[in-house]
Design an enzyme around this catalytic site. Structure first.
Site, mmCIF file in Angstrom:
data_model
loop_
_atom_site.group_PDB
_atom_site.id
_atom_site.type_symbol
_atom_site.label_atom_id
_atom_site.label_comp_id
_atom_site.label_asym_id
_atom_site.label_seq_id
_atom_site.Cartn_x
_atom_site.Cartn_y
_atom_site.Cartn_z
ATOM 1 N N THR A 58 0.823 -1.212 0.000
ATOM 2 C CA THR A 58 0.000 0.000 0.000
ATOM 3 C C THR A 58 0.854 1.257 0.000
ATOM 4 O O THR A 58 0.685 2.149 -0.839
ATOM 5 C CB THR A 58 -0.925 0.004 1.233
ATOM 6 O OG1 THR A 58 -1.780 -1.154 1.170
ATOM 7 C CG2 THR A 58 -1.778 1.257 1.268
ATOM 8 N N ALA A 114 13.535 19.714 -3.845
ATOM 9 C CA ALA A 114 14.709 18.956 -3.411
ATOM 10 C C ALA A 114 16.007 19.445 -4.054
ATOM 11 O O ALA A 114 17.091 19.231 -3.512
ATOM 12 C CB ALA A 114 14.516 17.479 -3.750
ATOM 13 N N ALA A 149 11.806 -4.095 -4.775
ATOM 14 C CA ALA A 149 11.785 -5.511 -4.413
ATOM 15 C C ALA A 149 10.425 -5.862 -3.833
ATOM 16 O O ALA A 149 9.888 -5.138 -2.992
ATOM 17 C CB ALA A 149 12.881 -5.824 -3.397
ATOM 18 N N GLU A 167 9.809 9.641 9.410
ATOM 19 C CA GLU A 167 8.602 10.438 9.625
ATOM 20 C C GLU A 167 7.334 9.596 9.480
ATOM 21 O O GLU A 167 6.376 9.753 10.250
ATOM 22 C CB GLU A 167 8.555 11.595 8.621
ATOM 23 C CG GLU A 167 7.359 12.507 8.772
ATOM 24 C CD GLU A 167 7.380 13.316 10.055
ATOM 25 O OE1 GLU A 167 6.508 13.058 10.911
ATOM 26 O OE2 GLU A 167 8.251 14.185 10.202
ATOM 27 N N VAL A 196 5.349 7.345 12.435
ATOM 28 C CA VAL A 196 4.456 7.858 13.473
ATOM 29 C C VAL A 196 3.357 8.698 12.832
ATOM 30 O O VAL A 196 3.633 9.689 12.148
ATOM 31 C CB VAL A 196 5.228 8.713 14.502
ATOM 32 C CG1 VAL A 196 4.266 9.296 15.529
ATOM 33 C CG2 VAL A 196 6.295 7.880 15.192
ATOM 34 N N GLY A 243 -12.610 -2.895 6.950
ATOM 35 C CA GLY A 243 -11.184 -2.900 6.658
ATOM 36 C C GLY A 243 -10.355 -2.007 7.559
ATOM 37 O O GLY A 243 -9.163 -1.794 7.315
ATOM 38 N N ASP A 246 0.663 -0.874 18.872
ATOM 39 C CA ASP A 246 0.940 0.062 17.789
ATOM 40 C C ASP A 246 1.133 1.478 18.333
ATOM 41 O O ASP A 246 2.111 2.161 18.004
ATOM 42 C CB ASP A 246 -0.208 0.032 16.786
ATOM 43 C CG ASP A 246 -0.077 1.085 15.700
ATOM 44 O OD1 ASP A 246 0.719 0.883 14.775
ATOM 45 O OD2 ASP A 246 -0.787 2.106 15.781
ATOM 46 N N LYS A 252 4.728 4.055 18.540
ATOM 47 C CA LYS A 252 4.778 5.437 18.071
ATOM 48 C C LYS A 252 5.111 6.392 19.218
ATOM 49 O O LYS A 252 5.912 7.324 19.069
ATOM 50 C CB LYS A 252 3.449 5.817 17.431
ATOM 51 C CG LYS A 252 3.105 4.991 16.202
ATOM 52 C CD LYS A 252 1.648 5.185 15.775
ATOM 53 C CE LYS A 252 1.289 4.309 14.600
ATOM 54 N NZ LYS A 252 -0.143 4.384 14.254
ATOM 55 N N GLY A 285 -2.903 5.068 5.380
ATOM 56 C CA GLY A 285 -3.352 5.232 4.000
ATOM 57 C C GLY A 285 -2.179 5.349 3.054
ATOM 58 O O GLY A 285 -1.084 5.772 3.444
#
Length: 437
Positions: free
Chosen positions: A13, A33, A43, A129, A132, A187, A201, A205, A302
């Protein structure tokens, strides 16, 4: 200028979201950048699925070590998860002199000290980054934006699954098991939801944020975890009557004798902004001595929200990879030689307010016995709610909110209350945070 070549390890995802956003916004990202950032190798075990997500022009392999060992790869992005293969990959990438970006909170919370030490030795960066709160840039805020502040505490709603369940229990008055089944159908919860609903979890964090906030090593093994699976819908209802909402809250606070590091169902005044963070959304509230309280809100998971954080790390590394390592922002905000040795306090030493619910016989003197026990333990009552018994002498429910107390004193008082012949069953205990900023 020469493009920065990125190798993705794991094209699920988040990996697919990262490739998509880099392609779609490539020109804008390059402007920020200073040079293009391009995924040139990936991979994944399922090569056909990987090709669908990353598109043409990207070399594919089913062996992630091929990415790590490719001399043309500048930055390795680890999105596999877990702490076995992922740890080996990250350490091998560092040994090969490559920078690393990861969204792996478990890896950083449990092995971050080792990983950061190796990265410092090799003069490379490890950015995390996305580990968390998904798309919320709270790590950057703690490491850089709040540099002038002495952080006093950090409080976070940092698990979307648990927050969805608690929101539904409050809004619909449903039992935990019913809402969990709904979350799984939608879901939002895994088939085995233990990692989310029991606080693991969130604790991963919180451990990372605590280390950055206070300049201490990551110490997940010392975090206190208490999940929401045993939470009764009645407590959510009573909390609302008293003006509070219950959230699975990660709380880390600086004390004179150490650092609190805990995750548990917690009452928060309903008027606080963070108490109104509902559904699968995340929020982190940070109290600094100079700025006061600041809140960071957004999607905690997400594909593209998390990819946003992954790419922000890629941009930071691209800007700084040629800089003197001594002048880069340290992994945990403080210079490695200046890390503090503050202990993580055991849960018995925590100081906060408490919600207590007990069943007691509707007889004269019972309430006086209960409040007398609390007074013996130097626990003062802030508010009380009593649900009348249906008949004289039957059992009534009493809800008590205390002022700040030490947890060990609360536990002693609860044991004494449970021993009274006029009370029945276990006392329900929840922590309460006013989060005054």
């Amino acid at each position: 200028m020469k493009a920065i070549n990125v190798g993705l390890c794991g094209v699920g995802t988040v990996g697919g979201g990262t490739a998509t956003v880099l392609k779609r916004n490539g020109e804008e990202i390059a402007r920020r950048a200073g040079r293009p950032i391009v995924v040139t190798m990936a991979a994944n075990r399922d090569l056909d699925r990987a090709r669908e997500l990353v598109g043409e022009g990207v070399a594919l392999t089913d062996n992630a070590m091929d990415v790590v060992n490719n001399p043309d790869i500048d930055i390795v992005v680890e999105l596999i998860g877990g702490t076995t293969i992922a740890k080996d990959l990250v350490l091998a990438a560092i040994a090969n002199g490559k920078h690393v970006v990861t969204a792996n909170k478990k890896l950083i919370a449990e092995y971050g000290n080792e990983i950061f030490a190796k990265a410092q030795e090799k003069g490379v960066m490890v950015a995390f980054e996305a580990a968390v709160a998904g798309g919320i840039p709270v790590i950057k805020a703690l490491r850089e934006g709040l540099t002038a502040n002495k952080i006093e505490w950090v409080a976070g709603i940092i698990n979307g699954t648990s927050n969805f369940i608690l929101t539904e229990m409050r809004d619909k008055g449903s039992a935990f098991a019913d809402v969990l089944a709904e979350a799984q159908r939608l879901g939002y919860a895994e088939a085995d939801p233990t990692f989310d609903i029991e606080g693991h979890d969130a604790a991963h964090k919180l451990t990372i944020m605590s280390a950055i906030a206070f300049g201490i090593p990551v110490q997940f093994d010392k975090a206190y975890l208490e999940g929401i699976s045993k939470l009764d819908a009645a407590d959510i209802k009573y909390a609302a009557e008293l003006g509070y909402r219950i959230k699975l809250l990660g709380m880390t606070r600086r004390r004179p004798n150490g650092i609190e590091l805990r995750v548990s169902p917690t009452l928060i005044p309903a008027g606080r902004l963070i108490a109104n963070v509902d559904g699968v959304m995340n929020a982190v509230l940070v109290k600094g001595d100079a700025v006061g309280a600041t809140m960071y809100y957004g999607p905690g998971a997400g594909a593209e929200p998390t990819a946003s954080s992954v790419i922000a790390d890629l941009v930071d590394i691209t800007r700084l990879h040629t800089a003197d390592p001594e002048h880069r922002v340290p992994h945990l905000a403080f210079q490695p030689s200046a890390m503090a040795n503050l202990p993580i306090l055991p849960i018995e030493e925590v100081e906060t307010c408490y919600y207590l619910r007990l069943s007691a016989k509707d007889l004269p003197g019972v309430l006086a016995d209960v409040t007398g026990i609390l007074a013996e333990g130097q626990i003062s009552v802030d508010a009380m709610l009593q649900k009348p018994a249906s008949a004289a002498g039957s059992t009534a429910e009493i809800v008590i909110v205390t002022h700040t107390a030490i947890e060990k004193n609360i536990n002693v008082a609860i044991a004494k209350i449970e021993a009274l012949t006029s009370t029945a069953g276990k006392v329900v205990k929840l922590r309460l945070e006013h989060l005054n900023g």
